[in-house]
Motif scaffolding. Structure first.
Motif, PDB file in Angstrom:
ATOM      1  N   VAL A   1      51.339 -26.662 -23.668  1.00 60.97           N
ATOM      2  CA  VAL A   1      51.723 -25.529 -24.518  1.00 60.97           C
ATOM      3  C   VAL A   1      53.182 -25.143 -24.312  1.00 60.97           C
ATOM      4  O   VAL A   1      53.663 -25.041 -23.174  1.00 60.97           O
ATOM      5  CB  VAL A   1      50.807 -24.326 -24.249  1.00 60.97           C
ATOM      6  N   SER A   2      53.884 -24.936 -25.433  1.00 61.65           N
ATOM      7  CA  SER A   2      55.241 -24.396 -25.442  1.00 61.65           C
ATOM      8  C   SER A   2      55.216 -23.040 -26.153  1.00 61.65           C
ATOM      9  O   SER A   2      54.147 -22.486 -26.415  1.00 61.65           O
ATOM     10  CB  SER A   2      56.196 -25.358 -26.154  1.00 61.65           C
TER      11      SER A   2
ATOM     12  N   TRP B   1      42.645 -31.724 -24.871  1.00 64.06           N
ATOM     13  CA  TRP B   1      43.002 -30.781 -23.810  1.00 64.06           C
ATOM     14  C   TRP B   1      44.168 -29.913 -24.271  1.00 64.06           C
ATOM     15  O   TRP B   1      45.136 -30.411 -24.859  1.00 64.06           O
ATOM     16  CB  TRP B   1      43.462 -31.495 -22.549  1.00 64.06           C
ATOM     17  N   ILE B   2      44.100 -28.629 -23.967  1.00 60.85           N
ATOM     18  CA  ILE B   2      45.224 -27.715 -24.085  1.00 60.85           C
ATOM     19  C   ILE B   2      45.589 -27.276 -22.677  1.00 60.85           C
ATOM     20  O   ILE B   2      44.762 -26.662 -21.980  1.00 60.85           O
ATOM     21  CB  ILE B   2      44.897 -26.492 -24.951  1.00 60.85           C
ATOM     22  N   ILE B   3      46.812 -27.596 -22.241  1.00 62.76           N
ATOM     23  CA  ILE B   3      47.271 -27.222 -20.903  1.00 62.76           C
ATOM     24  C   ILE B   3      48.292 -26.103 -21.051  1.00 62.76           C
ATOM     25  O   ILE B   3      49.435 -26.328 -21.464  1.00 62.76           O
ATOM     26  CB  ILE B   3      47.879 -28.425 -20.159  1.00 62.76           C
ATOM     27  N   ASP B   4      47.893 -24.892 -20.720  1.00 56.73           N
ATOM     28  CA  ASP B   4      48.756 -23.716 -20.857  1.00 56.73           C
ATOM     29  C   ASP B   4      49.202 -23.291 -19.464  1.00 56.73           C
ATOM     30  O   ASP B   4      48.758 -22.268 -18.930  1.00 56.73           O
ATOM     31  CB  ASP B   4      48.018 -22.597 -21.588  1.00 56.73           C
TER      32      ASP B   4
ATOM     33  N   LYS C   1      60.056 -28.024 -16.669  1.00 58.36           N
ATOM     34  CA  LYS C   1      58.680 -28.056 -16.172  1.00 58.36           C
ATOM     35  C   LYS C   1      57.732 -28.733 -17.153  1.00 58.36           C
ATOM     36  O   LYS C   1      56.820 -29.477 -16.754  1.00 58.36           O
ATOM     37  CB  LYS C   1      58.211 -26.634 -15.867  1.00 58.36           C
ATOM     38  N   HIS C   2      57.926 -28.476 -18.448  1.00 55.32           N
ATOM     39  CA  HIS C   2      57.073 -29.091 -19.467  1.00 55.32           C
ATOM     40  C   HIS C   2      57.173 -30.610 -19.373  1.00 55.32           C
ATOM     41  O   HIS C   2      56.155 -31.330 -19.394  1.00 55.32           O
ATOM     42  CB  HIS C   2      57.508 -28.595 -20.840  1.00 55.32           C
ATOM     43  N   SER C   3      58.374 -31.132 -19.260  1.00 55.79           N
ATOM     44  CA  SER C   3      58.582 -32.573 -19.193  1.00 55.79           C
ATOM     45  C   SER C   3      58.011 -33.154 -17.908  1.00 55.79           C
ATOM     46  O   SER C   3      57.380 -34.220 -17.918  1.00 55.79           O
ATOM     47  CB  SER C   3      60.078 -32.891 -19.298  1.00 55.79           C
TER      48      SER C   3
ATOM     49  N   ASP D   1      50.367 -23.433 -32.613  1.00 56.00           N
ATOM     50  CA  ASP D   1      50.139 -24.766 -33.167  1.00 56.00           C
ATOM     51  C   ASP D   1      49.027 -25.482 -32.412  1.00 56.00           C
ATOM     52  O   ASP D   1      48.158 -26.115 -33.021  1.00 56.00           O
ATOM     53  CB  ASP D   1      51.419 -25.604 -33.092  1.00 56.00           C
ATOM     54  N   ASP D   2      49.062 -25.403 -31.083  1.00 53.38           N
ATOM     55  CA  ASP D   2      48.079 -26.107 -30.259  1.00 53.38           C
ATOM     56  C   ASP D   2      46.708 -25.448 -30.331  1.00 53.38           C
ATOM     57  O   ASP D   2      45.670 -26.135 -30.412  1.00 53.38           O
ATOM     58  CB  ASP D   2      48.540 -26.147 -28.801  1.00 53.38           C
TER      59      ASP D   2
END
Length: 220
Positions: free
Chosen positions: A127-128, A151-154, A48-50, A133-134
C-alpha cells in the motif's frame, strides 16, 4: 511525463485498455495504470516500499523453490493485468505466474498483458498513499477475474479505519477466492501468515513489515 501532464492528456479522452497499451511509453522510467479510462502515473516504489517489495520477492522465490515449483512459478519484473472491465489495467507490485498455463495468454509475449486468472497464483499489493486503489478497485476486479489469492500489505497503516481499526495498525490482508468470492483473513504483529497458495511460507506479519527496514539494495 509527470502526473499533471498525464492528467491533462487524458482530460478530453477516456482510454480503452487497448488504447492504453498502445499509448504506454516503451521503456518508461515510471509506471502507469488505467482507472475507468483515465491514465494515472503511479509513484515509483522507493525507500521502505521498495525494500519491502524486493525482499518479499526474494522470500517468495525461496518458498517457490522449496515447494518444488521453481520451474513453473515465476515472478516477472513487469506485467499488466487486464480485468474484465475494458477501461482499467493494473501493474501489480508482485505477481506470481504459472508457466504451465501462460501459453493461453495471447498478449503476454508481445505486451506483458495477463488476462486469465488461470495464469496467476498470487497478486500482492504494497500500500502507498493511493491506498483506495488496492482496497477498492483492485480487490473488486481481482475477485471478479477469479484471481485465487490477493494480499494487501499495509505496512505503514495508510488505509481507512474501516480496515485498520483505531488507532490504525500495520496490517496484512490475505484474500482467498472461495466459491467466487474473496474471504478475508487479517494478520497483525506476530500473527503467522496463512496462505493457501504458500502453506510453507513461515513469516509473521511483523517480519514482513521489518523487510521495509532491511539493509541493502532491494529493488521492486
Amino acid at each position: 511525463m509527470n502526473q499533471a501532464q498525464t492528467q491533462s492528456q487524458t482530460e478530453s479522452k477516456l482510454y480503452t485498455f487497448d488504447e492504453f497499451i498502445a499509448w504506454y511509453p516503451e521503456n518508461s522510467p515510471v509506471r502507469y495504470e488505467l482507472y475507468d479510462g483515465v491514465i494515472v502515473e503511479m509513484p515509483k516504489p522507493r525507500g521502505k516500499h521498495s525494500k519491502l517489495t524486493g525482499s518479499l520477492i526474494e522470500r517468495l522465490l525461496i518458498t517457490i523453490r522449496e515447494m518444488g515449483k521453481g520451474d513453473i512459478w515465476t515472478i516477472p519484473r513487469e506485467s499488466i493485468v487486464k480485468p474484465y472491465r475494458d477501461k482499467s489495467g493494473y501493474e501489480p507490485d508482485i505477481i506470481i505466474l504459472n508457466e504451465e498455463t501462460i501459453s493461453t495468454e495471447t498478449r503476454w509475449e508481445a505486451e506483458s498483458v495477463i488476462q486469465n486468472a488461470s495464469s496467476v497464483k498470487l497478486i500482492v499489493e504494497v500500500v502507498s498513499n493511493n491506498w483506495q486503489d488496492d482496497y477498492y478497485d483492485k480487490r473488486r476486479d481481482y475477485e471478479v477475474m477469479g484471481i485465487p489469492e490477493y494480499w494487501i500489505i499495509d505496512y505503514a497503516a495508510l488505509g481507512g479505519r474501516e480496515y485498520l481499526g483505531y488507532p490504525k495498525q500495520p496490517t496484512i490482508f490475505v484474500y482467498e477466492l472461495i466459491d467466487g468470492e474473496y474471504v478475508k483473513t487479517t494478520f497483525r504483529e506476530n500473527d503467522s501468515i496463512k496462505s493457501p497458495t504458500f502453506p510453507q511460507f513461515n513469516l509473521t506479519a511483523q517480519q514482513i513489515f521489518d523487510l521495509a527496514l532491511k539493509t541493502g539494495n532491494a529493488e521492486a
